[in-house]
Structure formats: structure tokens, C-alpha cells
Design an enzyme around this catalytic site. Structure first.
Site, short mmCIF file in Angstrom:
data_model
loop_
_atom_site.label_atom_id
_atom_site.label_comp_id
_atom_site.label_asym_id
_atom_site.label_seq_id
_atom_site.Cartn_x
_atom_site.Cartn_y
_atom_site.Cartn_z
N GLU A 78 -6.38 7.93 -1.58
CA GLU A 78 -5.84 6.19 -1.22
C GLU A 78 -6.46 5.26 -2.28
OE1 GLU A 78 -4.20 5.40 1.35
OE2 GLU A 78 -4.29 7.77 2.46
N HIS A 107 0.78 -1.27 -0.16
CA HIS A 107 -0.10 -0.01 0.00
C HIS A 107 0.84 1.10 -0.12
CE1 HIS A 107 -3.70 2.59 1.29
NE2 HIS A 107 -2.53 3.36 1.76
N GLU A 108 1.76 1.21 1.10
CA GLU A 108 2.64 2.53 1.11
C GLU A 108 3.40 2.81 -0.23
OE1 GLU A 108 1.66 4.63 2.95
OE2 GLU A 108 0.85 3.70 4.52
N HIS A 120 1.81 4.44 -2.93
CA HIS A 120 1.88 5.98 -2.75
C HIS A 120 3.02 6.63 -3.28
CE1 HIS A 120 -1.82 6.79 -0.44
NE2 HIS A 120 -1.44 6.02 0.52
N TYR A 123 -11.40 6.46 3.37
CA TYR A 123 -10.66 5.01 3.43
C TYR A 123 -11.77 4.22 2.76
CZ TYR A 123 -6.32 6.44 5.86
OH TYR A 123 -5.40 7.23 6.05
#
Length: 699
Positions: A513, A487-488, A491, A623
Site C-alpha cells: 500500500e 489511491h487506487e 496502484h 495499512y
């Protein structure tokens, strides 16, 4: 950014004029003497690939940070003074719009050398100086955002009805005006003065440690002299304990301590902040603070958010009831086996433990066995390989790189087709004293066009706290930590792949997100899981039966996990649609009403609910909102056409990632999907019945 079902860590996506993204640099080859009073100062790399276009400095002394902060403020203030003194008849794209864009770029490029060290520096004095710099720059943000003279020049420019503006430049101009009006610059001076009082000083608690008699988890813990294990309230300690400690009293103590962090101080600050936000929103003509912040989001207003959450709750409520009954039966059996009294209730400190039991009992996922296949080294190798293949990129590790700690690595990102370097990223993956305690992507340098017409190279850092390797024991990740990593890093890719003139990755908060949540799906598919796993001892692959059980467990606790997100979203909406609130009471009420599980008496989770002060106020629903979109993207394109299909991957990079904040989120989705987005994929993925309807602003 999901660390566990309890807490999503948030990306710091701030904007100049509000609170910045954590994007930073020094331009023009500025050279300063290295820090001498901190043990982790590092020399600048001499590698050919590490060119002078973007020299990020991580060895500044406290005095240098202080002086450079003052210098940066003065330089940017001068630009604003120059624009503010222009004759309104003489404003132009060059002397107003482009001048502002260049100032914002310089500010973003240099700010983060000053305010990022507070999160990662090994030197306490540097962290303190960086924190002070952040405060000073935050005050300056407020000052510049209230520049009425500059605002009127921008208005004058818009009134000229320029025909030669690009769509992105027009979007940038319109956004400047919208932000100015949201700061009340079109209103009277007395109202502007009230708005300037809106400040929130975030108090970060120090993790207190407790000694507990309580696996791979234990191998990573320090021991006290009497051979008990020392456990802190840091995420890598707290969540494994809460999921796996069978002693209810130990879990109760930990959960109580965890949700009492900074309670006395932050509760007062948060409740005062709610009052101030409400007052400012009303002065600006909005009924509530939530409606004020939602104006610039995809959802647009609180009615749409309420409908969205209510529909989710209605869908999830019966599932949650069944899951609570199952957990209660597990607890009854567990108590009988251990000779403990069964009280017939599920407490907050029971939930993570028995949800973990559900995965083991119902889905037979052996997490002790599973973790042995996810060493950080192998996961990192597989993750980087997948992202490279999917997005048409090539990552090269920079040798002898200038970094802020010996454990940090730097990578150069090249476009596979052209060989062009498009960005760089740092990986800082292990905990240490004084380091930011969660997982997050920090944008350090925006990839926008500079005054010379050349693109500044975007740079980002992924900061995490995965368990450190110890003697004879590698760093092993739980599967949910692998998901966090994916996930990170999503980004990070969003930051580096953006190819815009003004906007960076400044997308709507309820869209931010989407790119990362979409990429989480890869950790639930066989091919990617095999590529990023092998046994840490003999290199053997995950057995098919264990892999199949892991994938099947994706629907475990679907109701309770998503109801928890509804609780947090509803709490956020409730607090920001009122003029004042008892934050602990609001949280407790929603926990009981929606989740069916009481909050622990004497705690106040909202006091450490960082989203309420970190840019997600009135917007935590984003989210769930963005997860709906992310599932639609994955199942409608990648799952159908091939999860490692480079054609789809490159189209995703072009339409979603490269567009950055230059296009509305909804328009990006429609382009990639070829239709309006809908909810079906989300509920199907969660193992629920098909839900009809599209997400078109009305739910």
C-alpha cells in the site's frame, strides 16, 4: 485503499501458486467468436495504437470461458509435468527456472480473461461462468503449489550454486523454495495432504435494499412509488447516509444490516478457516498462522506487529478520549435541539454521523458546498494530468476500444522521454447490477519478460462505484472519494511502471500500500486540489476559505480513525494467533477496549471483513505500517523539494515503482530516502507530537 475510515478496499494481489492478482490476457493473437447471448459484447478496436501484442478479450461466452479454463489448466500442467520428470542432475536455469517463469507468465496473462469478468460483466451468465472458472483455477493453484516433484527440481537447481544468476533471478528462485517449504513440500506426505485441505470459499452477499424517508446524494437515489428513497447497502449509498442522516433509528437499522451481511454463513466459514490455518501453521513448524504469513513480510513476526500496534495505541489513546468527549457533547446538543432523549452513550451507528459533524462544527467544512466542485469529469482530468506530469508519462485515450461495458474507457500509457508505450489501463467508475461493489485496482496482465525476450505490456483496471450522473446532475464526488480515486490509481501506476523480469509488483504485503498511500497526500495540497476541481455549473474555482478549511480538516478525528485501524489490526492478529475463536466476541471486545465504543449487539463485522479471506489474513496491520512509510516518503522528499517536482517524481518512479517486487521494500525506502525510514512524518501529519525512533524491524 481507503474508501472511508470503516473499510479499506483491498487490491487483489495474488500470486500463481496461491490465489492470483487479477492479471489476465490472451496471447498470440488468439481469435474466438464473439459472445452472442449478452447485450454488452463489443467488437475489438481497429485503432493503430491498439496492437496485437496484448489482445485482451472481454466478449467471451460462458462456454468459451469454460473451455479456455480447461485448456489453460492442461497447458500449464504439462509444463509442470515436464519439469517434474527431469533428471535432477540435468536441471538448468533454462529448463527449470525459466520454464517456470514462462509458465507463470502465461498463466497470469491468460487467467484473468477468465476470472475477471465475474467482477465487471453486465451478463449474469458470464459472471457465473467466470466465478466457476475462478474456482477451478483456484483448485489448480493448490494442485500446482503442492507439486513435490517440481519442488525437488528447484531445490536441485539451487544446490548447484549458480554464479550467473541475476539478483532478481536469485530472489525468484529463493522465493519458489520458500513458498514450497511453506506448503510443506519438504515434509511427509500425510502432512502435505492436511495442508491441501486449506480452502476458503468466499460468500458474497447480495445487497438488500430498504426504503427510507430521509442534496446531491438524494439526486442519485431511486424513488419508490410512495416517493420514499431507495437505499441499498452498497458503499455509495451506505456511507453518505450514515454520515448525514440525523435520524438515529434509521442509522441503527442501516448499521445493523450492514454488519450482518452474510453473518450466519460466513461466520461459520471464517471460524473453521481460523482452525484450519492454525493447524497448518503448526504442521509447518510455526507457533501461529500469523507468524507463518509474517515470515515473508517486513514485520517478520507477531512480536514486532504487537509492539508496533501497542505503541500506536499508546500514542492515540489520549487523543481518542478527547475526541469521544467532544462527540458526546455534540450528541447531547443535537438531541436537545431535536427534542430527543440523550442516552449518554456513543453507539456504533452514531460514530460516522458525529465524526462528520466534527468536521462541520470544528473545522466548518461545508461538504454540500464542497462536493459541487468535484465533478468526476473534472477530477479525472486533473488526476490524470497530475500523474502524467509527476511521473513523466503521457496518457492517450484509445478510441473504439474493446471493453466489457459501454461506460468503460481504455488509455495507453507512454513514456514522455522515449515515446515508448509502457502499459494500458481501464477506468470503470460507476456502479451497475452485478458489479464488484468496492474500489480496487485489478492487475490484468503482468509486465514481465516473455519467452521471446520481449516485455509483455502490463495492463490494469481501476474499478470503482462513484455516483452515476443523472439527468441535469453530474457525478459529484465527496472529497474522500477523490482520495480513493488517487489511491487506487496509484496502484494502477505501480502495475504499469514496473520494469522487472520475474517479479511484477509482488512486494511484501505490508509494503504493497505504500506507493498508493503516498500519493493520497496530493488531495490535501492546494495546487493539486485546484487542478482537479471547479464548480460544475460555472467552472469557478474553490474559494480560498473553503479550500483552507478542507486542508485543515485533515487532522479531524485523527484519534478515532486511527484507533479504528488499530482495532481491525488487533482483531486480525488475535484471530490468527489462536487455534479457534468466537469472531463476533473478539471484535466486540477490541471495539470496546480500544475504540471505547461497543459493537452493535447481534452483528458480526468480521463476517464481511473481506481482508480476512482476501489475502490480508494476519496482515491487516500493513495499512498502518505502510502509511508510516508513505508519509515519510512524501514529507521527506516531495514536500521538501516540491510536490510537483518532476525530478523527484521520476526518481520515485525509478526507485519505487519500476523496481516492482525485485527488491526488498526496506531497501527501496532506504535508497529513495537516503536513510532508514522513521515515524516522525506520520505523527506530525496527524497533528500529534513527534515520535522518536526508526522502523527497523523492532519498534
Amino acid at each position: 485503499m481507503i474508501l472511508s475510515f470503516f473499510c479499506h478496499d483491498f487490491i487483489f494481489s495474488r500470486v500463481f501458486g496461491s490465489k492470483p492478482s487479477v492479471r489476465m490476457t490472451l496471447q498470440n493473437g488468439l481469435v474466438l467468436p464473439a459472445a452472442k447471448n449478452c447485450s454488452h459484447a463489443v467488437a475489438v478496436a481497429s485503432t493503430a495504437d491498439y496492437n496485437n501484442r496484448n489482445t485482451l478479450r472481454w466478449d467471451l461466452t460462458p462456454d468459451q470461458i469454460k473451455n479456455m479454463t480447461e485448456s489453460l489448466v492442461q497447458r500449464i500442467k504439462q509444463v509442470y509435468d515436464d519439469i517434474g520428470s527431469l533428471d535432477v542432475e540435468q536441471v538448468s536455469i533454462k529448463n527449470t527456472l525459466k520454464a517456470l517463469a514462462n509458465a507463470k507468465l502465461e498463466y497470469a496473462a491468460q487467467r484473468h480473461v477468465l476470472d475477471f469478468p465475474q467482477y465487471v460483466s453486465a451478463c449474469k451468465e458470464v459472471r457465473s461462468a467466470s466465478t466457476e472458472a475462478d474456482k477451478k483455477l483456484s483448485d489448480f493453484d493448490v494442485e500446482t503449489s503442492m507439486r513435490e516433484d517440481v519442488f525437488h527440481r528447484v531445490i536441485a537447481l539451487q544446490e548447484k550454486q549458480l554464479d550467473n544468476l541475476t539478483p532478481e533471478a536469485k530472489r525468484f528462485l529463493d522465493r519458489l523454495i520458500t513458498l514450497g517449504k511453506r506448503n510443506g513440500l519438504h515434509l511427509s506426505k500425510d502432512i502435505q495432504e492436511v495442508i491441501q485441505t486449506l480452502e476458503f470459499h468466499t460468500h458474497k452477499g447480495k445487497d438488500s435494499s430498504v426504503a427510507l424517508k430521509s442534496d446531491s446524494y438524494l439526486n442519485g437515489l431511486e424513488k419508490t412509488e410512495d416517493r420514499r428513497y431507495k437505499v441499498s447497502l452498497a458503499y455509495p449509498h451506505y456511507y453518505p447516509l450514515m454520515k448525514r442522516c440525523h435520524m438515529a433509528e434509521t442509522r441503527r437499522k442501516m448499521e445493523t444490516a450492514f454488519h450482518s451481511r452474510c453473518k450466519e454463513v460466513n461466520t461459520v466459514i471464517l471460524e473453521k478457516l481460523i482452525e484450519l490455518r492454525s493447524k497448518v501453521a503448526q504442521l509447518l513448524g510455526f507457533s501461529t498462522h500469523a507468524n507463518c504469513v509474517l515470515e515473508m513480510n517486513m514485520a517478520k513476526n507477531t512480536n514486532n506487529v504487537a509492539c508496533f500496534l501497542d505503541e500506536f495505541y499508546a500514542k492515540l489513546k489520549p487523543v481518542g478520549i478527547k475526541e469521544r468527549k467532544y462527540i458526546l457533547a455534540l450528541k447531547k446538543r443535537d438531541c436537545a435541539m431535536r427534542g430527543k432523549a440523550f442516552d449518554g452513550q456513543i453507539h456504533a451507528w452514531d460514530l460516522p454521523y458525529y465524526m462528520n459533524q466534527v468536521e462541520q462544527v470544528k473545522f466548518a467544512v461545508d461538504k454540500d458546498k464542497l462536493i459541487e466542485y468535484f465533478s468526476l469529469e473534472v477530477v479525472t482530468e486533473g488526476l490524470l494530468s497530475i500523474y502524467q506530469e509527476l511521473l513523466g508519462l503521457n496518457f492517450k485515450r484509445v478510441t473504439s476500444a474493446h471493453v466489457w461495458h459501454d461506460n468503460v474507457s481504455l488509455y495507453s500509457v507512454l513514456d514522455t522521454a522515449t515515446g515508448e508505450e509502457i502499459g494500458r489501463f481501464y477506468l470503470d467508475l460507476h456502479p451497475r447490477e452485478g458489479k464488484y461493489g468496492h474500489a480496487a485496482c485489478f492487475g490484468l496482465q503482468p509486465g514481465c519478460l516473455g519467452p521471446d525476450g520481449k516485455r509483455m505490456l502490463p495492463v490494469a483496471a481501476m474499478v470503482a462505484n462513484f455516483t452515476k450522473p443523472t439527468k441535469g446532475w453530474p457525478s459529484l464526488l465527496q472529497h474522500h472519494e477523490v482520495e480513493t480515486f488517487f489511491h487506487e490509481f496509484g496502484h494502477v501506476m505501480h502495475e504499469l511502471c514496473s520494469r522487472v523480469e520475474f517479479s511484477g509488483t509482488l512486494v511484501e504485503t505490508d509494503f504493497v500500500e505504500v506507493p498508493s498511500q503516498m500519493l493520497e497526500n496530493w488531495v490535501w495540497e492546494k495546487e493539486p486540489l485546484r487542478r482537479m476541481s471547479r464548480h460544475y455549473k460555472d467552472g469557478s474555482p474553490i474559494p480560498d476559505n473553503l479550500l483552507n478549511k478542507l486542508i485543515a480538516s485533515r487532522v479531524a478525528n485523527t484519534g478515532l480513525m486511527n484507533l479504528r485501524q488499530v482495532v481491525l489490526s488487533k482483531v486480525d492478529q488475535s484471530l490468527h494467533t489462536k487455534s479457534h475463536a468466537d469472531t463476533a466476541e473478539v471484535f466486540a471486545k477490541h471495539c470496546q477496549d480500544i475504540l471505547g465504543i461497543p459493537a452493535t449487539p447481534g452483528t458480526n463485522m468480521t463476517a464481511s471483513f473481506s481482508h480476512l479471506a482476501g489475502g490480508y489474513d494476519g496482515q491487516y496491520y500493513g495499512y498502518l505500517w505502510s502509511e508510516v512509510y508513505s508519509m515519510d516518503l512524501f514529507f521527506s522528499r516531495f514536500k521538501k523539494e516540491g510536490i510537483m517536482n518532476p525530478k523527484v517524481g521520476k526518481e520515485y518512479r525509478r526507485v519505487i515503482l519500476e523496481a516492482g517486487g525485485s527488491v526488498d521494500g526496506r531497501d527501496m525506502l532506504k535508497t529513495f530516502l537516503g536513510r532508514e525510514p522513521c515515524q516522525d512524518a506520520f505523527f506530525q501529519c496527524k497533528g500529534l507530537a513527534k515520535a522518536e525512533g526508526t522502523l527497523n524491524g523492532r519498534h
